[in-house]
Design a protein around this motif. Structure first.
Motif, short mmCIF file in Angstrom:
data_model
loop_
_atom_site.label_atom_id
_atom_site.label_comp_id
_atom_site.label_asym_id
_atom_site.label_seq_id
_atom_site.Cartn_x
_atom_site.Cartn_y
_atom_site.Cartn_z
N ILE A 208 -0.04 11.93 12.82
CA ILE A 208 -0.74 11.37 13.98
C ILE A 208 -1.10 9.90 13.75
O ILE A 208 -0.98 9.06 14.66
CB ILE A 208 -2.01 12.18 14.28
CG1 ILE A 208 -1.62 13.58 14.82
CG2 ILE A 208 -2.90 11.47 15.30
CD1 ILE A 208 -2.79 14.53 14.95
N ILE A 209 -1.50 9.56 12.53
CA ILE A 209 -1.95 8.18 12.27
C ILE A 209 -0.84 7.26 11.79
O ILE A 209 -0.97 6.04 11.86
CB ILE A 209 -3.11 8.15 11.25
CG1 ILE A 209 -2.63 8.62 9.86
CG2 ILE A 209 -4.28 9.00 11.74
CD1 ILE A 209 -3.67 8.45 8.77
N ALA A 210 0.28 7.82 11.30
CA ALA A 210 1.30 7.00 10.63
C ALA A 210 1.88 5.90 11.52
O ALA A 210 2.18 4.80 11.03
CB ALA A 210 2.42 7.90 10.12
N SER A 211 2.03 6.17 12.80
CA SER A 211 2.63 5.19 13.70
C SER A 211 1.66 4.07 14.10
O SER A 211 2.05 3.10 14.74
CB SER A 211 3.16 5.88 14.95
OG SER A 211 2.08 6.49 15.67
N LYS A 212 0.39 4.20 13.70
CA LYS A 212 -0.64 3.26 14.14
C LYS A 212 -1.11 2.32 13.04
O LYS A 212 -1.96 1.46 13.27
CB LYS A 212 -1.85 4.04 14.67
CG LYS A 212 -1.51 5.04 15.77
CD LYS A 212 -2.71 5.90 16.13
CE LYS A 212 -2.36 6.97 17.15
NZ LYS A 212 -3.51 7.85 17.44
N VAL A 213 -0.56 2.48 11.82
CA VAL A 213 -1.09 1.73 10.69
C VAL A 213 0.03 1.12 9.86
O VAL A 213 1.20 1.45 10.02
CB VAL A 213 -1.97 2.64 9.80
CG1 VAL A 213 -3.14 3.20 10.60
CG2 VAL A 213 -1.14 3.78 9.20
N GLN A 214 -0.35 0.24 8.94
CA GLN A 214 0.62 -0.40 8.04
C GLN A 214 0.59 0.21 6.64
O GLN A 214 1.48 -0.02 5.82
CB GLN A 214 0.33 -1.90 7.94
CG GLN A 214 0.52 -2.66 9.24
CD GLN A 214 -0.33 -3.91 9.27
OE1 GLN A 214 -1.53 -3.86 9.53
NE2 GLN A 214 0.28 -5.06 8.97
N VAL A 215 -0.45 0.99 6.34
CA VAL A 215 -0.59 1.62 5.04
C VAL A 215 -1.51 2.83 5.21
O VAL A 215 -2.38 2.84 6.08
CB VAL A 215 -1.19 0.63 4.00
CG1 VAL A 215 -2.56 0.13 4.44
CG2 VAL A 215 -1.27 1.27 2.61
N ILE A 216 -1.28 3.85 4.40
CA ILE A 216 -2.17 5.01 4.40
C ILE A 216 -2.92 5.04 3.07
O ILE A 216 -2.33 4.91 2.00
CB ILE A 216 -1.39 6.33 4.59
CG1 ILE A 216 -0.84 6.41 6.01
CG2 ILE A 216 -2.31 7.54 4.33
CD1 ILE A 216 -0.05 7.68 6.31
N TYR A 217 -4.22 5.19 3.16
CA TYR A 217 -5.07 5.30 1.98
C TYR A 217 -5.34 6.77 1.70
O TYR A 217 -5.79 7.51 2.58
CB TYR A 217 -6.38 4.55 2.22
CG TYR A 217 -7.36 4.63 1.07
CD1 TYR A 217 -7.00 4.17 -0.20
CD2 TYR A 217 -8.64 5.13 1.25
CE1 TYR A 217 -7.89 4.22 -1.25
CE2 TYR A 217 -9.55 5.18 0.20
CZ TYR A 217 -9.16 4.74 -1.06
OH TYR A 217 -10.05 4.79 -2.10
N ALA A 218 -5.04 7.20 0.48
CA ALA A 218 -5.28 8.59 0.07
C ALA A 218 -6.50 8.61 -0.85
O ALA A 218 -6.39 8.26 -2.04
CB ALA A 218 -4.06 9.15 -0.66
N PRO A 241 3.68 2.39 3.08
CA PRO A 241 3.24 2.76 1.72
C PRO A 241 1.95 3.57 1.72
O PRO A 241 1.18 3.55 2.69
CB PRO A 241 3.02 1.41 1.05
CG PRO A 241 2.62 0.51 2.18
CD PRO A 241 3.41 0.97 3.38
N VAL A 242 1.75 4.27 0.63
CA VAL A 242 0.48 4.97 0.37
C VAL A 242 -0.18 4.31 -0.83
O VAL A 242 0.47 4.04 -1.84
CB VAL A 242 0.71 6.47 0.07
CG1 VAL A 242 -0.59 7.13 -0.41
CG2 VAL A 242 1.25 7.19 1.30
N VAL A 243 -1.46 4.02 -0.70
CA VAL A 243 -2.27 3.54 -1.83
C VAL A 243 -3.25 4.65 -2.16
O VAL A 243 -3.95 5.17 -1.28
CB VAL A 243 -3.02 2.24 -1.47
CG1 VAL A 243 -4.07 1.92 -2.55
CG2 VAL A 243 -2.03 1.10 -1.34
N GLY A 244 -3.27 5.05 -3.44
CA GLY A 244 -4.07 6.20 -3.84
C GLY A 244 -5.38 5.86 -4.48
O GLY A 244 -5.49 4.88 -5.22
N GLY A 245 -6.38 6.67 -4.21
CA GLY A 245 -7.66 6.54 -4.89
C GLY A 245 -7.59 7.06 -6.31
O GLY A 245 -8.38 6.67 -7.17
N SER A 246 -6.63 7.96 -6.57
CA SER A 246 -6.41 8.50 -7.91
C SER A 246 -5.09 7.97 -8.45
O SER A 246 -4.08 7.96 -7.75
CB SER A 246 -6.38 10.03 -7.87
OG SER A 246 -5.92 10.56 -9.09
#
Length: 322
Positions: A208-218, A241-246
């Motif tokens: 749902i959010i992928a088309s609205k953003v430039q990066v996903i934060y996990a 891209p995905v940027v991870g907290g872990s």
């Protein structure tokens, strides 16, 4: 001849001394409840076990180490807590917020050590970090979220929108999202949220959010961590891209992460358990924050997405996955 006759008596005395020593040797009981199995929390548990061994507490010798997972279900975490309290261990350890909360709610007498908990105050585990009262203290793994936003901007210079999937039922996840919103707002970056109450919801929320953003934060959300492969799969399909907290998420395909080595978090937790086993009062053991801010980069993932990571970032990296 007298010496030969005395030998059996000497052996008998030695055996008696050994038997008496064994009778008085203490076996310490540590019971560990973990909300769910995923690489970061599993590494925390192993670090705890290895850290205790390094301090002289070893399974099969003087340590009984019990472990159960709640399989991501807070209700099961409550059941485990009640079972463990009934067994009266010397120390209870809760890995992640829901299990720590369940343990703390189940006893006022047995020492509870929490670890990998983002916000001990918000989770109502303690009222004072420096001077915990009652029977609860531990180690926080509060992520450097503002640094994560800086990291995203470093390789996405015109960053306008960050997507985040999280479980609104997890206190730790809510705290992290609040920090993300605050850091993003200061840089005029929008945060697009997707909620997932269980791991099976993560993939749909990410779509749902992928088309609205430039990066996903996990974030270090246990629900997300349990379905990190699904989230990264959606991001790869959307070419973001995905940027991870872990840092463990980089192994799964996240492009970058700045965070803790969770094995070392477990080793640091062993300091708390040792202190309690040696008789130190909880009030004398302040809550601390896990140490470490390792930069992990996944060059293969970046290349597949057509991302060129800055040279300065590459030089700072403590771990490069090629």
């Amino acid at each position: 001849m007298k010496g030969l006759k005395a030998l059996p008596l000497f052996c008998a005395a030695a055996l008696l001394l050994m038997s008496t020593a064994n009778a008085f040797a203490q076996t310490y009981k540590v019971a560990v409840s973990q909300i769910v199995e995923h690489p970061a929390l599993d590494a925390t548990r192993q670090g705890l076990l290895d850290g205790l061994k390094a301090k002289g507490f070893e399974e099969g010798k003087n340590l009984e180490f019990k472990y159960q997972t709640a399989q991501g279900n807070p209700a099961i975490a409550v059941q485990i807590a009640k079972q463990f309290v009934g067994e009266k261990p010397d120390v209870l350890v809760g890995i992640a917020t829901p299990t720590a909360q369940a343990l703390a709610a189940s006893t006022r007498t047995i020492p509870v050590i929490f670890t990998a908990v983002t916000d001990p105050l918000g989770a109502k585990l303690v009222k004072d970090l420096a001077h915990p009262k009652g029977n609860v203290t531990g180690l926080s793994d509060l992520s450097p979220v503002a640094d994560h936003v800086d990291l995203m901007q470093e390789f996405i210079p015109n960053l306008k929108a960050i997507g985040v999937v999280y479980n609104p039922g997890e206190a730790n996840a809510m705290a992290l999202v609040d920090l993300l919103k605050s850091a993003a707002k200061s840089k005029n970056i929008q945060v697009v949220e997707g909620s997932a109450l269980k791991s099976a919801d993560v993939q749909g929320a990410a779509r749902i959010i992928a088309s609205k953003v430039q990066v996903i934060y996990a974030p270090t959300d246990n629900t997300v961590a349990s379905a990190i492969d699904a989230l990264i799969g959606v991001a790869n399909q959307a070419k973001i891209p995905v940027v991870g907290g872990s840092t463990s998420f980089v192994e799964n395909g996240a492009v970058a992460s700045l965070g803790f080595d969770y094995y070392q978090v477990g080793v640091q937790t062993a300091d708390y358990v040792e202190a309690v086993l040696k008789g130190k009062a909880i009030s004398e053991i302040p809550v601390a924050f896990a140490k470490g801010s390792d930069l992990f980069l996944n060059l293969e993932a970046a290349e597949k997405l057509g991302i060129t990571l800055p040279e300065a970032m590459l030089k700072r990296a403590s771990n490069l996955k090629k």
